[in-house]
Design a protein around this motif. Structure first.
Motif, PDB file in Angstrom:
ATOM      1  N   PRO A  72     -85.668-100.196  -3.640  1.00 27.98           N
ATOM      2  CA  PRO A  72     -85.497 -99.689  -5.008  1.00 27.98           C
ATOM      3  C   PRO A  72     -86.152-100.621  -6.025  1.00 27.98           C
ATOM      4  CG  PRO A  72     -83.476-100.722  -4.267  1.00 27.98           C
ATOM      5  CD  PRO A  72     -84.408-100.698  -3.082  1.00 27.98           C
ATOM      6  N   THR A  73     -86.527-100.059  -7.145  1.00 28.16           N
ATOM      7  CA  THR A  73     -87.112-100.873  -8.219  1.00 28.16           C
ATOM      8  C   THR A  73     -86.032-101.684  -8.927  1.00 28.16           C
ATOM      9  OG1 THR A  73     -86.931 -99.001  -9.728  1.00 28.16           O
ATOM     10  CG2 THR A  73     -89.042 -99.297  -8.592  1.00 28.16           C
ATOM     11  N   SER A  74     -84.783-101.231  -8.817  1.00 32.36           N
ATOM     12  CA  SER A  74     -83.664-101.936  -9.443  1.00 32.36           C
ATOM     13  C   SER A  74     -82.450-101.850  -8.516  1.00 32.36           C
ATOM     14  CB  SER A  74     -83.317-101.297 -10.790  1.00 32.36           C
ATOM     15  OG  SER A  74     -82.089-101.811 -11.275  1.00 32.36           O
ATOM     16  N   LEU A  75     -81.687-102.918  -8.507  1.00 35.78           N
ATOM     17  CA  LEU A  75     -80.438-102.926  -7.736  1.00 35.78           C
ATOM     18  C   LEU A  75     -79.242-102.710  -8.651  1.00 35.78           C
ATOM     19  CD1 LEU A  75     -81.193-105.951  -5.384  1.00 35.78           C
ATOM     20  CD2 LEU A  75     -81.311-103.514  -4.817  1.00 35.78           C
ATOM     21  N   ASP A  76     -79.505-102.337  -9.880  1.00 34.83           N
ATOM     22  CA  ASP A  76     -78.459-102.169 -10.881  1.00 34.83           C
ATOM     23  C   ASP A  76     -77.908-100.739 -10.863  1.00 34.83           C
ATOM     24  OD1 ASP A  76     -76.721-102.875 -12.884  1.00 34.83           O
ATOM     25  OD2 ASP A  76     -78.137-102.411 -14.488  1.00 34.83           O
ATOM     26  N   ARG A  81     -75.552-101.575  -5.015  1.00 34.87           N
ATOM     27  CA  ARG A  81     -74.520-102.612  -4.933  1.00 34.87           C
ATOM     28  C   ARG A  81     -73.624-102.393  -3.715  1.00 34.87           C
ATOM     29  NH1 ARG A  81     -74.527-101.805 -10.503  1.00 34.87           N
ATOM     30  NH2 ARG A  81     -72.628-100.574 -10.378  1.00 34.87           N
ATOM     31  N   ALA A  82     -73.368-101.145  -3.364  1.00 34.91           N
ATOM     32  CA  ALA A  82     -72.558-100.877  -2.172  1.00 34.91           C
ATOM     33  C   ALA A  82     -73.240-101.413  -0.920  1.00 34.91           C
ATOM     34  CB  ALA A  82     -72.291 -99.371  -2.033  1.00 34.91           C
ATOM     35  N   VAL A  83     -74.551-101.229  -0.828  1.00 37.09           N
ATOM     36  CA  VAL A  83     -75.305-101.740   0.322  1.00 37.09           C
ATOM     37  C   VAL A  83     -75.307-103.269   0.316  1.00 37.09           C
ATOM     38  CG1 VAL A  83     -77.593-101.862   1.381  1.00 37.09           C
ATOM     39  CG2 VAL A  83     -76.698 -99.668   0.591  1.00 37.09           C
ATOM     40  N   LEU A  84     -75.520-103.873  -0.851  1.00 33.42           N
ATOM     41  CA  LEU A  84     -75.500-105.333  -0.944  1.00 33.42           C
ATOM     42  C   LEU A  84     -74.131-105.883  -0.543  1.00 33.42           C
ATOM     43  CD1 LEU A  84     -77.417-105.808  -4.315  1.00 33.42           C
ATOM     44  CD2 LEU A  84     -78.307-106.133  -1.989  1.00 33.42           C
ATOM     45  N   GLY A  85     -73.081-105.212  -0.985  1.00 33.29           N
ATOM     46  CA  GLY A  85     -71.732-105.638  -0.613  1.00 33.29           C
ATOM     47  C   GLY A  85     -71.493-105.522   0.880  1.00 33.29           C
ATOM     48  N   GLU A  86     -72.040-104.468   1.481  1.00 36.17           N
ATOM     49  CA  GLU A  86     -71.878-104.308   2.929  1.00 36.17           C
ATOM     50  C   GLU A  86     -72.546-105.463   3.669  1.00 36.17           C
ATOM     51  OE1 GLU A  86     -72.205-100.789   6.274  1.00 36.17           O
ATOM     52  OE2 GLU A  86     -73.294-100.556   4.395  1.00 36.17           O
ATOM     53  N   ARG A  87     -73.670-105.935   3.164  1.00 36.75           N
ATOM     54  CA  ARG A  87     -74.324-107.101   3.775  1.00 36.75           C
ATOM     55  C   ARG A  87     -73.428-108.331   3.672  1.00 36.75           C
ATOM     56  NH1 ARG A  87     -80.416-108.466   3.690  1.00 36.75           N
ATOM     57  NH2 ARG A  87     -79.723-109.350   5.649  1.00 36.75           N
ATOM     58  N   HIS A  88     -72.794-108.519   2.514  1.00 33.84           N
ATOM     59  CA  HIS A  88     -71.848-109.643   2.371  1.00 33.84           C
ATOM     60  C   HIS A  88     -70.692-109.480   3.353  1.00 33.84           C
ATOM     61  CE1 HIS A  88     -73.654-111.587  -1.069  1.00 33.84           C
ATOM     62  NE2 HIS A  88     -73.643-110.459  -1.768  1.00 33.84           N
ATOM     63  N   CYS A 146     -67.293 -97.972   0.342  1.00 40.27           N
ATOM     64  CA  CYS A 146     -68.542 -98.270  -0.372  1.00 40.27           C
ATOM     65  C   CYS A 146     -68.249 -98.776  -1.782  1.00 40.27           C
ATOM     66  CB  CYS A 146     -69.446 -97.042  -0.419  1.00 40.27           C
ATOM     67  SG  CYS A 146     -70.167 -96.618   1.178  1.00 40.27           S
ATOM     68  N   ASP A 147     -67.275 -98.177  -2.451  1.00 41.05           N
ATOM     69  CA  ASP A 147     -66.905 -98.635  -3.779  1.00 41.05           C
ATOM     70  C   ASP A 147     -66.385-100.068  -3.725  1.00 41.05           C
ATOM     71  OD1 ASP A 147     -66.628 -97.979  -6.625  1.00 41.05           O
ATOM     72  OD2 ASP A 147     -64.493 -98.312  -6.237  1.00 41.05           O
ATOM     73  N   ARG A 148     -65.610-100.356  -2.704  1.00 46.28           N
ATOM     74  CA  ARG A 148     -65.109-101.723  -2.523  1.00 46.28           C
ATOM     75  C   ARG A 148     -66.273-102.685  -2.287  1.00 46.28           C
ATOM     76  NH1 ARG A 148     -59.673-103.233  -3.408  1.00 46.28           N
ATOM     77  NH2 ARG A 148     -59.831-105.467  -3.189  1.00 46.28           N
ATOM     78  N   MET A 149     -67.279-102.228  -1.539  1.00 44.63           N
ATOM     79  CA  MET A 149     -68.445-103.073  -1.274  1.00 44.63           C
ATOM     80  C   MET A 149     -69.247-103.317  -2.548  1.00 44.63           C
ATOM     81  SD  MET A 149     -68.213-103.978   1.872  1.00 44.63           S
ATOM     82  CE  MET A 149     -66.466-104.085   1.487  1.00 44.63           C
ATOM     83  N   ALA A 154     -70.652-107.318  -6.728  1.00 42.78           N
ATOM     84  CA  ALA A 154     -70.571-107.802  -8.106  1.00 42.78           C
ATOM     85  C   ALA A 154     -69.864-109.158  -8.166  1.00 42.78           C
ATOM     86  CB  ALA A 154     -69.866-106.777  -8.977  1.00 42.78           C
ATOM     87  N   GLU A 155     -68.786-109.300  -7.413  1.00 40.37           N
ATOM     88  CA  GLU A 155     -68.057-110.580  -7.406  1.00 40.37           C
ATOM     89  C   GLU A 155     -68.871-111.690  -6.766  1.00 40.37           C
ATOM     90  OE1 GLU A 155     -64.015-110.895  -6.116  1.00 40.37           O
ATOM     91  OE2 GLU A 155     -63.412-109.190  -7.350  1.00 40.37           O
ATOM     92  N   MET A 156     -69.589-111.370  -5.689  1.00 46.17           N
ATOM     93  CA  MET A 156     -70.378-112.382  -5.001  1.00 46.17           C
ATOM     94  C   MET A 156     -71.558-112.822  -5.870  1.00 46.17           C
ATOM     95  SD  MET A 156     -68.771-113.052  -2.198  1.00 46.17           S
ATOM     96  CE  MET A 156     -69.862-113.861  -1.048  1.00 46.17           C
ATOM     97  N   ALA A 157     -72.095-111.916  -6.684  1.00 48.59           N
ATOM     98  CA  ALA A 157     -73.199-112.269  -7.578  1.00 48.59           C
ATOM     99  C   ALA A 157     -72.733-113.230  -8.669  1.00 48.59           C
ATOM    100  CB  ALA A 157     -73.791-111.010  -8.205  1.00 48.59           C
ATOM    101  N   CYS A 158     -71.447-113.138  -9.036  1.00 41.89           N
ATOM    102  CA  CYS A 158     -70.897-114.003 -10.080  1.00 41.89           C
ATOM    103  C   CYS A 158     -70.292-115.275  -9.525  1.00 41.89           C
ATOM    104  CB  CYS A 158     -69.815-113.242 -10.863  1.00 41.89           C
ATOM    105  SG  CYS A 158     -70.469-111.839 -11.769  1.00 41.89           S
TER     106      CYS A 158
END
Length: 162
Positions: A72-76, A81-88, A146-149, A154-158
């Motif tokens: 994607p051009t943006s992860l916003d 974010r759900a996919v990024l959270g799943e990786r975490h 997915c919503d939890r992810m 978002a929490e891991m980014a902060c």
């Protein structure tokens, strides 16, 4: 081996594949696969053994889907974010995640899996209400996961670095 890591491994999810899977098109075109798979299995009533054709196509799509779209051009957005959270979530043994996310992710994963039981029963005995309830409940729990992810990402980014 944990089942989540086994699934990730079987799909050959490397960094490039995860980047492509973060495309919202990948997430949203994968979301209806369970309901479509249930319909494809149900179609054995109408088309006999030919039901295996749509089943095979859906399985192939589920495996190919993370690679089908460009990064994607943006992860916003929520889906990315759900996919990024799943990786975490999958890397939680090496990079700890907040306990409240780990606990809820596990609960929602189990609930999603348990909801597959009425779906399987409904497809076996051709009970449309059991099949529908199982597919919908499993999908709701997966989307909640997915919503939890997305929240986890978002929490891991902060979170402060090491």
């Amino acid at each position: 081996m944990r089942i989540d890591k086994a699934i990730e491994s079987s799909m050959s999810m490397d960094d490039a594949t995860w980047a492509r899977h973060a495309n919202p098109w990948s997430v949203w075109t994968r979301a209806p696969v369970l309901a479509l798979l249930a319909l494809a299995i149900w179609s054995r009533v109408w088309i006999g053994w030919w039901f295996m054709v749509p089943v095979a196509a859906l399985v192939a799509w589920a495996l190919y889907n993370p690679r089908a779209f460009p990064p994607p051009t943006s992860l916003d957005n929520w889906a990315s974010r759900a996919v990024l959270g799943e990786r975490h979530w999958l890397a939680r043994k090496t990079t700890p995640i907040p306990a409240h996310h780990g606990r809820w992710a596990m609960i929602l994963s189990v609930l999603s899996a348990v909801a597959l039981l009425p779906l399987a029963y409904g497809l076996w005995v051709l009970d449309p209400w059991a099949a529908f309830a199982g597919a919908m409940l499993s999908s709701v729990f997966k989307l909640w996961f997915c919503d939890r992810m997305a929240w986890l990402a978002a929490e891991m980014a902060c979170a402060p670095g090491p």
